[in-house]
Write a protein that holds these residues in place. Sequence first.
Motif, PDB file in Angstrom:
ATOM      1  N   ALA A  49       0.831  -1.205   0.000  1.00 51.96           N
ATOM      2  CA  ALA A  49       0.000   0.000   0.000  1.00 51.96           C
ATOM      3  C   ALA A  49       0.867   1.258   0.000  1.00 51.96           C
ATOM      4  CB  ALA A  49      -0.932  -0.008   1.204  1.00 51.96           C
ATOM      5  N   VAL A  50       1.921   1.257   0.813  1.00 47.25           N
ATOM      6  CA  VAL A  50       2.810   2.425   0.879  1.00 47.25           C
ATOM      7  C   VAL A  50       3.482   2.670  -0.462  1.00 47.25           C
ATOM      8  CG1 VAL A  50       4.929   3.330   1.906  1.00 47.25           C
ATOM      9  CG2 VAL A  50       3.235   2.218   3.355  1.00 47.25           C
ATOM     10  N   VAL A  51       4.016   1.609  -1.061  1.00 49.03           N
ATOM     11  CA  VAL A  51       4.675   1.738  -2.366  1.00 49.03           C
ATOM     12  C   VAL A  51       3.685   2.232  -3.415  1.00 49.03           C
ATOM     13  CG1 VAL A  51       5.712   0.426  -4.264  1.00 49.03           C
ATOM     14  CG2 VAL A  51       6.483   0.042  -1.915  1.00 49.03           C
ATOM     15  N   GLY A  52       2.458   1.705  -3.410  1.00 48.67           N
ATOM     16  CA  GLY A  52       1.447   2.137  -4.366  1.00 48.67           C
ATOM     17  C   GLY A  52       1.118   3.612  -4.230  1.00 48.67           C
ATOM     18  N   ILE A  53       0.976   4.077  -2.989  1.00 48.62           N
ATOM     19  CA  ILE A  53       0.659   5.488  -2.745  1.00 48.62           C
ATOM     20  C   ILE A  53       1.791   6.390  -3.227  1.00 48.62           C
ATOM     21  CG2 ILE A  53       0.313   7.208  -0.917  1.00 48.62           C
ATOM     22  CD1 ILE A  53      -1.116   4.949   0.674  1.00 48.62           C
ATOM     23  N   LEU A  54       3.022   6.028  -2.888  1.00 46.62           N
ATOM     24  CA  LEU A  54       4.164   6.878  -3.223  1.00 46.62           C
ATOM     25  C   LEU A  54       4.471   6.855  -4.726  1.00 46.62           C
ATOM     26  CD1 LEU A  54       6.550   6.252  -0.197  1.00 46.62           C
ATOM     27  CD2 LEU A  54       4.886   8.081  -0.547  1.00 46.62           C
ATOM     28  N   LEU A  55       4.299   5.704  -5.377  1.00 52.48           N
ATOM     29  CA  LEU A  55       4.512   5.645  -6.826  1.00 52.48           C
ATOM     30  C   LEU A  55       3.461   6.470  -7.569  1.00 52.48           C
ATOM     31  CD1 LEU A  55       5.519   1.920  -7.507  1.00 52.48           C
ATOM     32  CD2 LEU A  55       6.984   3.940  -7.549  1.00 52.48           C
ATOM     33  N   THR A  56       2.235   6.412  -7.097  1.00 56.32           N
ATOM     34  CA  THR A  56       1.177   7.242  -7.694  1.00 56.32           C
ATOM     35  C   THR A  56       1.510   8.717  -7.542  1.00 56.32           C
ATOM     36  OG1 THR A  56      -0.497   5.554  -7.210  1.00 56.32           O
ATOM     37  CG2 THR A  56      -1.277   7.787  -7.657  1.00 56.32           C
ATOM     38  N   THR A  57       2.020   9.079  -6.377  1.00 55.80           N
ATOM     39  CA  THR A  57       2.429  10.456  -6.131  1.00 55.80           C
ATOM     40  C   THR A  57       3.583  10.862  -7.044  1.00 55.80           C
ATOM     41  OG1 THR A  57       1.778  10.277  -3.804  1.00 55.80           O
ATOM     42  CG2 THR A  57       3.262  12.069  -4.382  1.00 55.80           C
ATOM     43  N   LEU A  58       4.527   9.946  -7.237  1.00 56.31           N
ATOM     44  CA  LEU A  58       5.679  10.221  -8.103  1.00 56.31           C
ATOM     45  C   LEU A  58       5.236  10.549  -9.526  1.00 56.31           C
ATOM     46  CD1 LEU A  58       8.773  10.201  -8.600  1.00 56.31           C
ATOM     47  CD2 LEU A  58       8.566   7.745  -9.073  1.00 56.31           C
ATOM     48  N   VAL A  59       4.261   9.801 -10.021  1.00 55.50           N
ATOM     49  CA  VAL A  59       3.813   9.967 -11.406  1.00 55.50           C
ATOM     50  C   VAL A  59       2.923  11.197 -11.560  1.00 55.50           C
ATOM     51  CG1 VAL A  59       2.450   8.930 -13.257  1.00 55.50           C
ATOM     52  CG2 VAL A  59       4.005   7.505 -11.890  1.00 55.50           C
ATOM     53  N   SER A  60       2.039  11.440 -10.587  1.00 58.44           N
ATOM     54  CA  SER A  60       1.031  12.494 -10.741  1.00 58.44           C
ATOM     55  C   SER A  60       1.335  13.754  -9.944  1.00 58.44           C
ATOM     56  CB  SER A  60      -0.342  11.961 -10.310  1.00 58.44           C
ATOM     57  OG  SER A  60      -0.324  11.573  -8.940  1.00 58.44           O
ATOM     58  N   THR A 113      -7.908  -4.074   7.560  1.00 59.53           N
ATOM     59  CA  THR A 113      -8.055  -2.674   7.195  1.00 59.53           C
ATOM     60  C   THR A 113      -6.947  -1.815   7.792  1.00 59.53           C
ATOM     61  OG1 THR A 113     -10.449  -2.939   7.068  1.00 59.53           O
ATOM     62  CG2 THR A 113      -9.622  -0.700   7.213  1.00 59.53           C
ATOM     63  N   ILE A 114      -6.436  -2.187   8.960  1.00 61.96           N
ATOM     64  CA  ILE A 114      -5.422  -1.354   9.592  1.00 61.96           C
ATOM     65  C   ILE A 114      -4.117  -1.351   8.797  1.00 61.96           C
ATOM     66  CG2 ILE A 114      -6.406  -1.823  11.863  1.00 61.96           C
ATOM     67  CD1 ILE A 114      -3.859  -3.472  12.462  1.00 61.96           C
ATOM     68  N   ALA A 115      -3.953  -2.306   7.887  1.00 65.60           N
ATOM     69  CA  ALA A 115      -2.774  -2.299   7.030  1.00 65.60           C
ATOM     70  C   ALA A 115      -2.786  -1.081   6.115  1.00 65.60           C
ATOM     71  CB  ALA A 115      -2.712  -3.581   6.194  1.00 65.60           C
ATOM     72  N   ILE A 116      -3.995  -0.644   5.721  1.00 62.00           N
ATOM     73  CA  ILE A 116      -4.138   0.536   4.878  1.00 62.00           C
ATOM     74  C   ILE A 116      -4.253   1.791   5.732  1.00 62.00           C
ATOM     75  CG2 ILE A 116      -5.434   1.587   2.995  1.00 62.00           C
ATOM     76  CD1 ILE A 116      -4.169  -1.093   2.284  1.00 62.00           C
ATOM     77  N   VAL A 117      -5.243   1.784   6.627  1.00 63.00           N
ATOM     78  CA  VAL A 117      -5.474   2.900   7.552  1.00 63.00           C
ATOM     79  C   VAL A 117      -5.517   2.339   8.960  1.00 63.00           C
ATOM     80  CG1 VAL A 117      -7.033   4.758   8.225  1.00 63.00           C
ATOM     81  CG2 VAL A 117      -6.847   4.122   5.808  1.00 63.00           C
ATOM     82  N   PRO A 118      -4.619   2.697   9.848  1.00 62.41           N
ATOM     83  CA  PRO A 118      -3.738   3.868   9.724  1.00 62.41           C
ATOM     84  C   PRO A 118      -2.286   3.572   9.389  1.00 62.41           C
ATOM     85  CG  PRO A 118      -3.882   3.220  12.002  1.00 62.41           C
ATOM     86  CD  PRO A 118      -4.705   2.210  11.235  1.00 62.41           C
ATOM     87  N   LEU A 119      -1.889   2.287   9.201  1.00 63.76           N
ATOM     88  CA  LEU A 119      -0.467   1.991   9.038  1.00 63.76           C
ATOM     89  C   LEU A 119       0.115   2.593   7.753  1.00 63.76           C
ATOM     90  CD1 LEU A 119      -0.134  -1.689  10.346  1.00 63.76           C
ATOM     91  CD2 LEU A 119       0.764   0.400  11.380  1.00 63.76           C
ATOM     92  N   ALA A 120      -0.470   2.233   6.583  1.00 66.59           N
ATOM     93  CA  ALA A 120       0.072   2.739   5.321  1.00 66.59           C
ATOM     94  C   ALA A 120      -0.114   4.247   5.202  1.00 66.59           C
ATOM     95  CB  ALA A 120      -0.585   2.019   4.147  1.00 66.59           C
ATOM     96  N   ILE A 121      -1.324   4.697   5.498  1.00 68.53           N
ATOM     97  CA  ILE A 121      -1.617   6.117   5.478  1.00 68.53           C
ATOM     98  C   ILE A 121      -2.560   6.429   6.636  1.00 68.53           C
ATOM     99  CG2 ILE A 121      -3.578   5.846   3.884  1.00 68.53           C
ATOM    100  CD1 ILE A 121      -2.748   8.505   2.587  1.00 68.53           C
ATOM    101  N   PRO A 122      -2.256   7.380   7.511  1.00 69.93           N
ATOM    102  CA  PRO A 122      -1.227   8.408   7.342  1.00 69.93           C
ATOM    103  C   PRO A 122       0.092   8.139   8.066  1.00 69.93           C
ATOM    104  CG  PRO A 122      -2.671   9.027   9.126  1.00 69.93           C
ATOM    105  CD  PRO A 122      -3.160   7.680   8.639  1.00 69.93           C
ATOM    106  N   LEU A 123       0.232   6.950   8.694  1.00 68.50           N
ATOM    107  CA  LEU A 123       1.409   6.742   9.540  1.00 68.50           C
ATOM    108  C   LEU A 123       2.704   6.683   8.736  1.00 68.50           C
ATOM    109  CD1 LEU A 123       2.485   6.239  12.378  1.00 68.50           C
ATOM    110  CD2 LEU A 123       2.127   3.802  12.020  1.00 68.50           C
ATOM    111  N   LEU A 124       2.772   5.802   7.717  1.00 73.28           N
ATOM    112  CA  LEU A 124       4.015   5.604   6.972  1.00 73.28           C
ATOM    113  C   LEU A 124       4.110   6.507   5.737  1.00 73.28           C
ATOM    114  CD1 LEU A 124       4.207   1.726   7.328  1.00 73.28           C
ATOM    115  CD2 LEU A 124       5.760   3.389   8.367  1.00 73.28           C
ATOM    116  N   SER A 125       3.080   6.514   4.919  1.00 72.70           N
ATOM    117  CA  SER A 125       3.092   7.394   3.738  1.00 72.70           C
ATOM    118  C   SER A 125       2.159   8.571   3.979  1.00 72.70           C
ATOM    119  CB  SER A 125       2.673   6.619   2.480  1.00 72.70           C
ATOM    120  OG  SER A 125       1.403   6.011   2.672  1.00 72.70           O
TER     121      SER A 125
END
Length: 210
Positions: A49-60, A113-125
């Motif tokens: 999830a973190v990699v997906g969020i950050l790669l999307t940010t990198l592109v857009s 669900t906690i793998a996405i919220v809150p661990l992946a976002i907003p905690l890590l990414s």
Amino acid sequence: MFDSSEHIKFVISLFAIVNPIGAIPIYISLTDGYRPEDRARIVRITPIAVVGILLTTLVSGELILRFFGISVDSFRVGGGILLLLMATSMLQAKTSRAAHTSDEAEETSDRETIAIVPLAIPLLSGPGAISTVIVYAYKAKSLSAYLITSAGILLIGLAIYLSLLAAPYITKKLGKTGINIITRIMGLILTAIAVEFITSGLKNIFQNLP
């Protein structure tokens, strides 16, 4: 020019912001009482999830700046201030974020669900990591630069995976005091990066003033 030193700086700064080791106590707290298989799924899902969020940010990221009419220097200053606030919190070893994320986790019955919220976002990414990726994405003008930057994000994802996987062992060895020390060191590194962001952005803004 986005040379090798910039790539190294990007990976170090992003690692300091994401701080996988500092997230271990929160992960342990959120998954207290979970079955081993539940924890294993969370360990797999969170870095993806973190990699997906950050790669999307990198592109857009640059498109977002253009859409809102924001200059990269203004965003660099704003991101630097945000990073400085995060660094101050890390240097003081604040625990309010952990308490906040625990409250969020209690609101859901789906353990994955906690793998996405809150661990992946907003905690890590979180906003700090996203701001950093957008600023560095602006410098990556070539395909090779984007690919190398993407590799850096994948490396951060691997670090998250290994940190969560080794969470029980690391917690046992370092203890709360050891993790707090590492968090403060990351905070110090992040402070220097934030100051560089702010000064660089302000320098360019004042140079471009009529």
